[in-house]
Design a protein around this motif. Structure first.
Motif, mmCIF file in Angstrom:
data_model
loop_
_atom_site.group_PDB
_atom_site.id
_atom_site.type_symbol
_atom_site.label_atom_id
_atom_site.label_comp_id
_atom_site.label_asym_id
_atom_site.label_seq_id
_atom_site.Cartn_x
_atom_site.Cartn_y
_atom_site.Cartn_z
ATOM 1 N N VAL A 68 -9.292 -5.226 16.096
ATOM 2 C CA VAL A 68 -8.122 -5.098 15.224
ATOM 3 C C VAL A 68 -6.867 -5.028 16.072
ATOM 4 N N LYS A 69 -5.908 -5.910 15.816
ATOM 5 C CA LYS A 69 -4.665 -5.874 16.600
ATOM 6 C C LYS A 69 -3.485 -5.308 15.822
ATOM 7 N N ARG A 70 -3.625 -5.157 14.512
ATOM 8 C CA ARG A 70 -2.530 -4.579 13.728
ATOM 9 C C ARG A 70 -3.063 -4.019 12.427
ATOM 10 N N ARG A 71 -2.498 -2.898 11.995
ATOM 11 C CA ARG A 71 -2.840 -2.288 10.706
ATOM 12 C C ARG A 71 -1.543 -1.987 9.969
ATOM 13 N N GLY A 72 -1.566 -2.068 8.651
ATOM 14 C CA GLY A 72 -0.355 -1.757 7.907
ATOM 15 C C GLY A 72 -0.560 -1.876 6.414
ATOM 16 N N PHE A 73 0.544 -1.776 5.695
ATOM 17 C CA PHE A 73 0.565 -1.999 4.249
ATOM 18 C C PHE A 73 1.365 -3.268 3.968
ATOM 19 N N VAL A 74 0.935 -4.036 2.972
ATOM 20 C CA VAL A 74 1.645 -5.226 2.548
ATOM 21 C C VAL A 74 2.013 -5.060 1.078
ATOM 22 N N TYR A 75 3.174 -5.582 0.676
ATOM 23 C CA TYR A 75 3.603 -5.448 -0.712
ATOM 24 C C TYR A 75 4.250 -6.753 -1.187
ATOM 25 N N GLY A 76 4.291 -6.931 -2.503
ATOM 26 C CA GLY A 76 4.904 -8.116 -3.078
ATOM 27 C C GLY A 76 5.032 -7.993 -4.584
ATOM 28 N N ASN A 77 5.633 -8.999 -5.189
ATOM 29 C CA ASN A 77 5.865 -8.998 -6.633
ATOM 30 C C ASN A 77 4.697 -9.554 -7.433
ATOM 31 N N GLY A 107 13.587 -1.210 -11.268
ATOM 32 C CA GLY A 107 13.075 -1.814 -12.492
ATOM 33 C C GLY A 107 12.024 -2.885 -12.294
ATOM 34 N N LYS A 108 11.344 -2.876 -11.164
ATOM 35 C CA LYS A 108 10.347 -3.898 -10.854
ATOM 36 C C LYS A 108 8.972 -3.273 -10.649
ATOM 37 N N THR A 109 7.939 -4.123 -10.712
ATOM 38 C CA THR A 109 6.579 -3.722 -10.361
ATOM 39 C C THR A 109 6.195 -4.397 -9.057
ATOM 40 N N PHE A 110 5.654 -3.605 -8.129
ATOM 41 C CA PHE A 110 5.221 -4.141 -6.844
ATOM 42 C C PHE A 110 3.728 -3.872 -6.656
ATOM 43 N N TYR A 111 3.074 -4.793 -5.948
ATOM 44 C CA TYR A 111 1.647 -4.695 -5.666
ATOM 45 C C TYR A 111 1.481 -4.367 -4.182
ATOM 46 N N VAL A 112 0.678 -3.365 -3.889
ATOM 47 C CA VAL A 112 0.553 -2.846 -2.532
ATOM 48 C C VAL A 112 -0.913 -2.749 -2.147
ATOM 49 N N ARG A 113 -1.236 -3.102 -0.910
ATOM 50 C CA ARG A 113 -2.580 -2.885 -0.367
ATOM 51 C C ARG A 113 -2.507 -2.789 1.148
ATOM 52 N N ILE A 129 -2.948 -1.497 -5.362
ATOM 53 C CA ILE A 129 -2.377 -0.623 -6.388
ATOM 54 C C ILE A 129 -1.067 -1.229 -6.880
ATOM 55 N N GLN A 130 -0.617 -0.771 -8.027
ATOM 56 C CA GLN A 130 0.682 -1.164 -8.561
ATOM 57 C C GLN A 130 1.635 0.034 -8.489
ATOM 58 N N VAL A 131 2.866 -0.215 -8.053
ATOM 59 C CA VAL A 131 3.889 0.820 -8.049
ATOM 60 C C VAL A 131 5.114 0.282 -8.775
ATOM 61 N N SER A 132 5.784 1.152 -9.499
ATOM 62 C CA SER A 132 6.943 0.744 -10.284
ATOM 63 C C SER A 132 8.206 1.381 -9.723
ATOM 64 N N THR A 133 9.284 0.588 -9.689
ATOM 65 C CA THR A 133 10.592 1.133 -9.323
ATOM 66 C C THR A 133 11.443 1.368 -10.568
#
Length: 244
Positions: A68-77, A107-113, A129-133
């Protein structure tokens, strides 16, 4: 015959060593990758109306950690967002880990993993998961402030009191400063704001030079903050008096 037997035993020992080595390699390379992101998240509303979202999770990759060379969280619409140039944040802390996505549109929904990037440039993704602003902090926001008892500066033109923000939760006010009056009940009070403040209000000290005060007069000061919806607060009961 004895020589042939010795040769045979030698090759058997070599095969045994190779097999043991292969077995050890297979144990070392057990794929135990797991990345579980918690379904709950936290938020903070910035002074400009954008939202910071903090997510937490736990991961496991002990079997192939060297791959593994990198770990993190990614998000998008959209669901199943993949890693690109500007949609990732690194992990912070040790398990459980966390990260904060900053300045997201309200006022948006974002998808995170969570994800692992492997040495061969492939990716492993955890649950999504889904997160709302679309958030409102009216009932949960808070700020605590106190006036320092000593002036930062004083001259014939005016005085510079200081206030300290000791805690802040859920939302940043859009303005901070002082309310002051010659009356202890703060009737006929005036407001002066910290003109140098830019961005969010943080846990730090703020000050402003106050001019136009009458000589040989006691003035009462208390903190002042204003939120984007127009709500105002003194952030506690801290009051200080200074003689001009």
């Amino acid at each position: 015959m004895k020589n042939l037997l010795k040769v045979g035993l030698f090759f058997l020992s070599i095969i045994s060593i190779v097999n043991c080595s292969n077995n050890e390699d297979s144990i070392d390379l057990v794929d135990d990758r797991s990345f579980i992101t918690d379904s709950t998240s936290d938020f903070f509303i910035n002074y400009d109306g954008t939202v910071n979202i903090t997510v937490t999770g736990v991961f496991t990759d002990s079997g192939i950690a060297g791959e593994v060379k990198r770990r993190g969280f990614v998000y998008g619409n959209t669901p199943n967002t993949i890693v690109s140039l500007d949609n990732t944040e690194p992990l912070l802390g040790n398990n459980p880990i966390y990260t904060t996505f900053e300045n997201l549109e309200a006022g948006k929904t974002f998808y995170v993993r969570g994800f692992f990037e492997m040495n061969d440039d492939t990716f492993f993704y955890g649950n999504e998961i889904q997160v709302s602003t679309n958030v409102n902090a009216t009932s949960t926001r808070s700020i605590s402030m106190l006036i320092k008892s000593e002036l930062f500066f004083s001259n014939s033109e005016g005085i510079t009191p200081e206030l300290e923000v000791t805690s802040i939760e859920k939302e940043s006010p859009v303005a901070i400063g002082f309310e002051y009056s010659v009356n202890q009940d703060f009737s006929d009070s005036s407001i002066i704001l910290d003109k140098d403040r830019l961005g969010n209000i943080y846990l730090t000290t703020y000050s402003e030079f106050v001019e136009g005060l009458a000589s040989n007069t006691v003035y009462y000061f208390r903190p002042y903050a204003k939120y984007a919806d127009g709500s105002k607060t003194n952030g506690g009961t801290s009051i200080a008096s200074f003689t001009r």
